[in-house]
Write an enzyme that holds these catalytic residues in place. Structure first.
Site, mmCIF file in Angstrom:
data_model
loop_
_atom_site.group_PDB
_atom_site.id
_atom_site.type_symbol
_atom_site.label_atom_id
_atom_site.label_comp_id
_atom_site.label_asym_id
_atom_site.label_seq_id
_atom_site.Cartn_x
_atom_site.Cartn_y
_atom_site.Cartn_z
ATOM 1 N N LYS A 1 4.595 0.318 10.144
ATOM 2 C CA LYS A 1 4.650 2.367 9.697
ATOM 3 C C LYS A 1 3.785 3.571 9.842
ATOM 4 O O LYS A 1 4.093 4.353 9.830
ATOM 5 C CB LYS A 1 3.555 1.933 7.759
ATOM 6 C CG LYS A 1 4.203 1.010 7.053
ATOM 7 C CD LYS A 1 3.677 1.259 5.695
ATOM 8 C CE LYS A 1 3.093 0.187 4.970
ATOM 9 N NZ LYS A 1 2.185 -0.080 3.715
ATOM 10 N N ARG B 1 4.869 -13.133 9.704
ATOM 11 C CA ARG B 1 5.754 -11.324 9.195
ATOM 12 C C ARG B 1 7.407 -11.246 9.927
ATOM 13 O O ARG B 1 7.174 -11.909 11.162
ATOM 14 C CB ARG B 1 5.500 -10.212 9.673
ATOM 15 C CG ARG B 1 4.649 -10.330 11.155
ATOM 16 C CD ARG B 1 4.074 -8.391 10.558
ATOM 17 N NE ARG B 1 2.985 -8.887 9.933
ATOM 18 C CZ ARG B 1 2.961 -6.854 9.198
ATOM 19 N NH1 ARG B 1 3.576 -6.335 9.279
ATOM 20 N NH2 ARG B 1 1.958 -7.122 8.610
ATOM 21 N N GLU C 1 0.548 -1.460 -0.370
ATOM 22 C CA GLU C 1 0.435 0.409 -0.393
ATOM 23 C C GLU C 1 0.671 0.898 0.030
ATOM 24 O O GLU C 1 1.909 1.731 0.803
ATOM 25 C CB GLU C 1 -0.683 -0.280 0.977
ATOM 26 C CG GLU C 1 -1.276 1.215 0.705
ATOM 27 C CD GLU C 1 -2.756 1.132 2.759
ATOM 28 O OE1 GLU C 1 -2.779 0.596 3.754
ATOM 29 O OE2 GLU C 1 -3.431 2.120 2.523
HETATM 30 P P1 ATP Z 1 1.190 -2.182 8.008
HETATM 31 O O1 ATP Z 1 2.114 -1.618 8.838
HETATM 32 O O2 ATP Z 1 0.659 -0.588 8.189
HETATM 33 O O3 ATP Z 1 0.181 -2.881 8.862
HETATM 34 P P2 ATP Z 1 1.897 -3.480 5.774
HETATM 35 O O4 ATP Z 1 3.179 -3.120 6.444
HETATM 36 O O5 ATP Z 1 1.408 -5.314 5.678
HETATM 37 O O6 ATP Z 1 1.216 -2.470 6.601
HETATM 38 P P3 ATP Z 1 1.670 -3.189 3.019
HETATM 39 O O7 ATP Z 1 2.436 -2.348 2.242
HETATM 40 O O8 ATP Z 1 0.338 -3.628 2.868
HETATM 41 O O9 ATP Z 1 2.237 -2.598 5.029
HETATM 42 O O10 ATP Z 1 2.602 -4.754 2.444
HETATM 43 C C1 ATP Z 1 2.906 -4.955 1.631
HETATM 44 C C2 ATP Z 1 3.137 -6.938 1.887
HETATM 45 O O11 ATP Z 1 4.081 -6.808 2.346
HETATM 46 C C3 ATP Z 1 2.695 -7.420 2.215
HETATM 47 O O12 ATP Z 1 2.159 -8.790 1.312
HETATM 48 C C4 ATP Z 1 2.576 -7.494 3.643
HETATM 49 O O13 ATP Z 1 1.808 -8.891 4.251
HETATM 50 C C5 ATP Z 1 3.681 -7.477 3.707
HETATM 51 N N1 ATP Z 1 4.500 -7.250 4.828
HETATM 52 C C6 ATP Z 1 4.450 -6.089 5.530
HETATM 53 N N2 ATP Z 1 5.320 -6.085 6.570
HETATM 54 C C7 ATP Z 1 6.217 -7.377 6.759
HETATM 55 C C8 ATP Z 1 7.016 -7.443 7.524
HETATM 56 N N3 ATP Z 1 7.232 -7.712 8.708
HETATM 57 N N4 ATP Z 1 7.873 -9.395 7.104
HETATM 58 C C9 ATP Z 1 6.855 -9.670 6.030
HETATM 59 N N5 ATP Z 1 6.256 -9.461 5.242
HETATM 60 C C10 ATP Z 1 5.626 -7.946 5.742
#
Ligand code: ATP
Ligand code: MG
Length: 570
Positions: free
Chosen positions: A281, A271, A44
């Site tokens: 974020k 994650r 996003e």
């Molecule tokens: P927020 O921190 O706002 O919850 P997000 O980190 O999920 O958002 P996105 O932009 O939706 O942000 O993430 C893009 C992709 O990266 C998604 O498929 C998410 O699952 C993956 N992702 C985000 N954070 C992690 C993490 N810490 N480890 C592995 N994958 C991640």
């Protein structure tokens, strides 16, 4: 770490196979979706990417490469209030920098707004969606709890005609934000709360970074995501564990619109969390907005641009992603492992240089005044092609204050009164006397040098216990050095007790700026150039460098100081 390793019949160990790849192997065996493998990375655009995203990028793009498939980059831009093209641009830059390529497969969920709208109309027609006038508070109240079923909205039984009319008018901008939503008609008593008539569309009168003011209704993530996967022909939709509970909804929405055999499959993995780091974020944005760090690319941030500015390499990050593997349960990885990966990589690729951080003057009493010479130094003992460089040497030098002790303990192998050490690439010296100021602080260390102990001279192999780095005082280049350390002092800054805030655990010493003295060759360093400063660590020339006046960031010290502290305490 969390994976199993497969052995080939010949007995050699092959790359570990993670559970997602096992599932894909099985899908290929069953010719599911014609044996295709197509993944996507769906950020996003509401912030900069961090090391957790890097793991997801490596997994999605790496999987496509492994199976000769494809990976898309798709911006999940369904919430105009938080999104911005600044983020879009930075995300593309970071994915490319990590070494991945989406070719011509750059997509935006907003590309599908028209199709998603038509599908929503189809769902209304088929009696599977309705316009609800309850406000947010009421919707949440009506939803019930885990132990109590929800209640149906009084608007749930609207006729198809009325729903179509209202939804069209929602789209046309006739209603204010928050006054109406479109909901899927599912089951208000469903044990999975997400299945209790989930919201599909909300009204937001905010311009979108791509579609401008064309739309004032925006689809929810759950509704948009699976359909976007479907439209792009994604086979394996890899996401993080918190979406596991969304999977039935993902599948239900697909069932409403999909035709034929093909279906994308959602697969969840854990994650990445790192010790001494926050990854959300929202929290990272707070650090930026409140000026606690100097922007998203502050070298203390776990963002990809921050790590890049700090001197991390894409190879080290990819290698880290490989080593930690893919887990099904939440994992917290020791940040020391990331630091280990960068040290390993930089050891191979960075030239050595000498710089003194905390200088004290050392004078060679028997070296002729006014004389100087050039010593030859090896650029990188790990890389035979890296060549040699010249370092000026003279009577007055700087060494590290910590490398001298007047009254040292037994095992101190650096310089002490009467003791001998070698100056790196140069001579063996012996300490004769010291000079102190009125506060007892040492201002000069006087030594004599042995002329026949340098390289190529008869006594060049003379054995001494310690070797010190140094710079020639009159040739020394003053260098701004930013010594970065972990941003938090608490191992898990997200694990808080009542009344605590993650910002309570910021490391007050996460940045110290000093002036160091370096060998003159560093004057030629350009932003992004990386060096190992002998005996100190890995450093990278910062963007703030100007010609002849470089600024260096410490990427990582040579040794894991935190581990040492931990041991000393035990
Ligand atoms: P927020 O921190 O706002 O919850 P997000 O980190 O999920 O958002 P996105 O932009 O939706 O942000 O993430 C893009 C992709 O990266 C998604 O498929 C998410 O699952 C993956 N992702 C985000 N954070 C992690 C993490 N810490 N480890 C592995 N994958 C991640
Ligand atoms: Mg997300």
């Amino acid at each position: 770490m969390t994976e199993e390793t497969t052995n080939s019949p010949a007995g050699e160990v092959k790359a570990p196979v993670n559970f997602i790849h096992q599932m894909i192997d099985e899908d290929i065996r069953n010719n599911k979706n014609g044996g295709r493998v197509h993944t996507r990375f769906p950020p996003e655009p509401n912030g900069y990417l961090h090391i957790g995203h890097a793991k997801s990028i490596c997994l999605n793009f790496g999987t496509a490469t492994k199976y000769n498939g494809k990976a898309n980059l798709r911006f999940d831009d369904t919430n105009p209030t938080k999104e911005d093209t600044e983020y879009v641009d930075s995300i593309m830059e970071d994915v490319r920098w990590l070494g991945f390529d989406w070719d011509d497969r750059l997509f935006y969920a907003s590309d599908y707004f028209e199709q998603l709208y038509e599908w929503a109309v189809k769902m209304i027609r088929e009696g599977n969606a309705y316009v609800d006038d309850l406000n947010a508070e009421q919707i949440s109240e009506y939803r019930g709890t885990v132990t109590r079923p929800g209640k149906e909205s009084p608007f749930r039984s609207r006729s198809v005609e009325e729903n179509l009319d209202l939804f069209t008018r929602m789209k046309n901008g006739e209603f204010a934000d928050g006054t109406k939503v479109l909901r899927a008609k599912l089951d208000m008593a469903h044990p999975n709360m997400l299945m209790r008539d989930p919201i599909m569309y909300r009204i937001i009168h905010t311009d979108h970074h791509r579609t401008g003011d064309k739309w004032c209704i925006y689809p929810m993530y759950d509704y948009a995501h699976g359909q976007s996967d479907y439209l792009e022909g994604i086979t394996h939709s890899i996401c993080t564990l918190e979406f596991e509970i969304h999977r039935p909804l993902y599948e239900w929405y697909l069932q409403q619109v999909a035709e034929g055999e093909y279906r994308p499959q959602q697969i969840e993995f854990a994650r990445l969390n790192l010790t001494y780091t926050v990854m959300s974020k929202r929290k990272l944005l707070q650090l930026v907005n409140e000026g606690i760090v100097n922007g998203w690319d502050d070298p203390r941030m776990p963002t990809i641009c921050g790590l890049r500015r700090r001197g991390f390499t894409a190879e080290a990050i990819r290698n880290f992603a490989d080593i930690i593997g893919i887990a099904k349960r939440d994992q917290v990885i020791d940040v020391a492992l990331l630091e280990f990966c960068i040290r390993e990589d930089l050891n191979k690729r960075s030239n050595r240089a000498m710089a003194v951080m905390n200088p004290v003057k050392l004078i060679l009493d028997n070296y002729p005044e006014g004389e100087e010479e050039i010593l030859e130094a090896i650029n990188n003992p790990e890389d035979p092609d890296a060549g040699m460089r010249s370092i000026p040497f003279s009577r007055e030098l700087y060494i590290e204050r910590e490398d001298f002790m007047e009254d040292p303990p037994n095992k101190f192998f650096r310089l002490k009164p009467g003791g001998e050490v070698r100056l790196k690439y140069g001579y063996v010296i012996r300490c004769e006397s010291i000079v102190k100021d009125e506060n007892g602080q040492i201002t000069e260390i006087h030594c004599i040098y042995e002329a026949d102990t340098k390289r190529g001279m008869p006594n060049s192999n003379k054995k001494v216990k310690g070797t010190l780095h140094w710079v020639s005082a009159k040739h020394a280049l003053p260098l701004e050095v930013r010594l970065y350390d972990r941003l938090f002092v608490k191992e898990n800054p997200d694990d808080l007790e009542e009344g605590q805030n993650f910002k309570d655990f910021l490391n007050p010493d996460s940045l110290k700026t000093i002036t160091a003295f370096a060998e003159p060759s560093l004057g030629a360093a350009k932003p992004g150039d990386r060096y190992q400063f002998e005996r100190l660590g890995y450093f990278c020339a910062d963007l703030d460098s100007v010609s002849g006046k470089p600024v260096f960031n410490r990427t990582v010290p040579l040794k894991d100081n935190w581990a040492k502290i931990g041991q000393a305490e035990k």
